[in-house]
Design an enzyme around this catalytic site. Structure first.
Site, PDB file in Angstrom:
ATOM      1  N   LYS A 127       0.993  -1.218   0.261  1.00 14.62           N
ATOM      2  CA  LYS A 127      -0.111   0.078  -0.022  1.00 14.62           C
ATOM      3  C   LYS A 127       0.911   1.127   0.035  1.00 14.62           C
ATOM      4  O   LYS A 127       2.246   1.277   0.284  1.00 14.62           O
ATOM      5  CB  LYS A 127      -0.945  -0.131   1.363  1.00 14.62           C
ATOM      6  CG  LYS A 127      -1.964   0.712   0.925  1.00 14.62           C
ATOM      7  CD  LYS A 127      -3.201   0.063   0.445  1.00 14.62           C
ATOM      8  CE  LYS A 127      -4.494   0.877  -0.158  1.00 14.62           C
ATOM      9  NZ  LYS A 127      -5.637   0.411  -0.364  1.00 14.62           N
ATOM     10  N   ASP A 167      -6.822   4.417  -4.344  1.00 16.88           N
ATOM     11  CA  ASP A 167      -7.712   4.330  -3.168  1.00 16.88           C
ATOM     12  C   ASP A 167      -8.141   5.796  -2.960  1.00 16.88           C
ATOM     13  O   ASP A 167      -8.337   6.536  -3.858  1.00 16.88           O
ATOM     14  CB  ASP A 167      -6.695   4.239  -2.065  1.00 16.88           C
ATOM     15  CG  ASP A 167      -7.343   3.711  -0.800  1.00 16.88           C
ATOM     16  OD1 ASP A 167      -7.745   2.536  -0.766  1.00 16.88           O
ATOM     17  OD2 ASP A 167      -7.261   4.423   0.080  1.00 16.88           O
TER      18      ASP A 167
END
Ligand code: NDP
Length: 445
Positions: A127, A167
Site C-alpha cells: 500500500k 484508493d
C-alpha cells in the site's frame, strides 16, 4: 487469548510499533482470530511465521516536492510499504489524503496481504500514499504532484515487482498522471498500475469492481440468513468510487438506498437516492454532496458524516474510510433493525462496534473479504495487460462475480472447519493460512 505465542506476538508488535494506532488495531484483530490456526498447525509457530508476516518486507518514505499555481514550493511526504510478496508481486492502492501517515499505510498494507490471498489470484500485498490533500487543488497542481510522486516511486515498481492502484483521493485521473510519468521515465509501456483508463490498458468494470464486488459478496452472505437486497432499505457512507458503485448494484438488485455521505455531512432521500445526480455532482463536477439537496427537493442534507448511522436501514454499507462506525453508531443500527453491515471501506468498524454487532446477531461482512473485488479486478487487468488482449465487460463481470462467490464459500467453509462464530475471523484465517503456507515453503527469507 490462551495461546502464549500469540500473546507474545501482540506484545512484540506493540513494543516495536508504538503510537501506530490503526496498524496495531488491524494486527490485533488478525492475531485474535488465529488461535484455532496455531492449535492446528504447530509448524507455523516453529517457523515464527506470524512475527515475519507482521513485519513489512520493505518500507519506503520519501519527499515529494512540487510547485503550486502561485509558484510556491510545497513539500509532502510519500509512502510505499511493500508488505509481503510470498504469493505474488506487491499489489495495493495509493491514498492521497491529509491524514495519511505510516500507521495508516501499514494497516492498509497488512490487511491487503490477506485480502489479496482471499481472491485466489497470485497477488502479494502493499500500500502507499501521501499526506497530500487533492481537495481544492487545480488540475495542473494535481498533475505536478503526481509526477513528482512517481519520480521517486518508479524505481521501486515494476509489472512483476509492485503494481499500485487507486484508493481514497486517487482515481482514474491520478492513475493517468502517475502512469504517464512512469512511462516517460522508464521508456516502457507496461501494466505497472491498475485502474488505468480504457484507452491505455485499463480493464472494463475495474471502476465499478469494488462496489459491485461488495454487493455480490453481501448478497451471498444474505442468502444464508434468508435475506436479500430486494426491497431492503440501505444506507451507504461515502460517495466516492466504492460507495457509488455499491449503490448502483444494490439498486439493480432491488434495494432502496436512502442515504449517502461525504466527509462534511450526509443526505437523506426518502424517495431513494438518484445515482445519476450523485455521479454528476461527485464524478463530473467534483462538488460536495450537499448539492444533492438543492436538486432533489424531498431530500435533506445534514452536517456531520457520522449521523448517517442514525438513519434506519436493514443493510449498512460503510464505504468511506477506517473507523467510521463506533459503538454508539452500532447501537443505533441495532436499535433500528439493521441486520447486516457490509464493509466496503477498509476497517470501517471499530473492534468494539464489531463485537456489539455480532453479539446482537448482525451479519458482518468484513472488508478483507467483502471489498476484495477491486483488487481482484486489478488482477484481471494485469492478466489482460500481459496477454495484450482486452476482455469484454461481461467476461470481467462474470469473473468478478465468481471470485466474490468463491471468497464467500471459502469463508463459510472455514466457519464450519474451525467452528468459528463469524465471517470476520474466517476471512482472517483463510487469508493467513494461504500466505503462511507459501512462506513456509519458501524458507527463511
Ligand atoms: P474515494 O476517494 O473515491 O471516496 C472516498 C469517500 O469517502 C468520499 O466520499 C470521501 O468524502 C469519504 N471520506 C474519505 N475520508 C473520510 C473521512 N475521514 N471521514 C468521512 N468521510 C471520508 O475513495 P474510495 O471510494 O476508493 O475508497 C473508500 C474506501 O474503500 C477506503 O477505505 C478504501 O481504502 C476502500 N477500498 C477502495 C478500493 C478501490 O478500489 N477504490 C478497494 C478496496 C477498498 P470527501 O470527498 O469529503 O473526502
Amino acid at each position: 487469548m490462551s495461546n502464549v505465542y500469540l500473546e507474545k506476538m501482540c506484545e512484540i508488535v506493540k513494543a516495536r510499533n508504538p503510537h501506530e494506532e490503526e496498524f496495531l488495531q488491524a494486527v490485533t484483530e488478525v492475531i485474535e482470530s488465529l488461535e484455532p490456526v496455531f492449535a492446528r498447525y504447530p509448524e507455523f509457530e516453529e517457523a515464527n511465521i506470524l512475527e515475519r508476516i507482521i513485519e513489512p518486507e520493505r518500507q519506503i518514505i520519501f519527499r515529494v516536492s512540487w510547485v503550486d499555481d502561485q509558484g510556491k514550493v510545497r513539500v509532502n511526504r510519500g509512502y510505499r510499504v511493500q508488505y509481503n510478496s510470498a504469493i505474488g508481486p506487491y499489489k495495493g492502492g495509493i491514498r492521497f489524503h491529509p491524514s495519511v501517515n505510516l500507521s495508516i499505510v501499514k494497516f492498509l498494507g497488512f490487511s491487503q496481504v490477506f485480502k489479496n490471498a482471499l481472491t485466489g489470484l497470485p497477488l502479494g500485498g502493499g500500500k502507499g500514499g501521501a499526506d497530500f490533500d487533492p481537495k481544492g487543488k487545480s488540475e495542473m497542481e494535481i498533475m505536478r504532484f503526481c509526477q513528482s510522486f512517481m519520480t521517486e516511486l518508479y524505481r521501486h515498481l515494476g509489472p512483476d515487482t509492485d503494481v499500485p492502484a487507486g484508493d481514497i483521493g486517487v482515481g482514474a485521473r491520478e492513475v493517468g498522471y502517475l502512469f504517464g510519468q512512469y512511462k516517460r521515465i522508464c521508456n516502457e509501456f507496461t501494466g505497472v498500475l491498475t485502474g488505468k483508463g480504457l484507452s491505455y490498458g485499463g480493464s472494463l468494470v475495474r471502476k465499478e469492481a469494488t462496489g459491485f464486488g461488495l454487493v455480490y459478496f453481501v448478497n451471498e452472505a444474505l442468502k444464508a440468513i434468508n435475506k436479500s437486497f430486494d426491497q431492503a432499505t440501505v444506507v451507504i457512507s461515502g460517495s466516492g468510487n466504492v460507495a457509488t458503485y455499491a449503490c448502483q448494484k444494490a439498486q439493480e438488485l432491488g434495494a432502496k438506498v436512502v442515504a449517502m455521505s461525504d466527509s462534511n455531512g450526509y443526505i437523506y432521500d426518502p424517495n431513494g437516492i438518484n445515482l445519476d445526480t450523485i455521479k454528476e455532482i461527485k464524478e463530473v463536477k467534483r462538488q460536495r454532496i450537499k448539492e444533492y439537496a438543492q436538486i432533489h427537493k424531498d431530500a435533506r442534507y445534514y452536517e456531520g458524516s457520522r449521523g448517517i448511522w442514525q438513519v434506519p436501514c436493514h443493510i449498512a454499507l460503510p464505504c468511506a474510510t477506517q473507523n467510521e462506525i463506533y459503538e454508539e453508531d452500532a447501537k443505533a443500527l441495532i436499535k433500528n433493525g439493521c441486520y447486516c453491515v457490509g464493509e466496503g471501506a477498509n476497517m470501517p468498524t471499530t473492534p468494539s462496534a464489531i463485537k456489539l454487532l455480532l453479539e446482537h446477531g448482525v451479519l458482518v461482512a468484513p472488508g478483507k473479504a467483502a471489498n476484495a473485488g477491486g483488487v481482484a479486478t486489478s488482477g484481471l487487468e494485469m492478466t489482460q495487460n500481459s496477454q495484450r488482449l482486452p476482455w469484454s465487460a461481461e467476461e470481467v463481470d462474470s469473473r468478478l462475480r465468481a471470485i466474490m462467490c468463491n471468497i464467500y464459500k471459502d469463508c463459510a467453509a472455514a466457519i464450519d472447519e474451525y467452528g468459528l462464530g463469524s465471517l470476520v475471523e474466517a476471512a482472517n484465517i483463510v487469508g493467513f493460512v494461504k500466505v503462511a503456507r507459501a512462506m513456509l515453503e519458501q524458507g527463511v527469507i
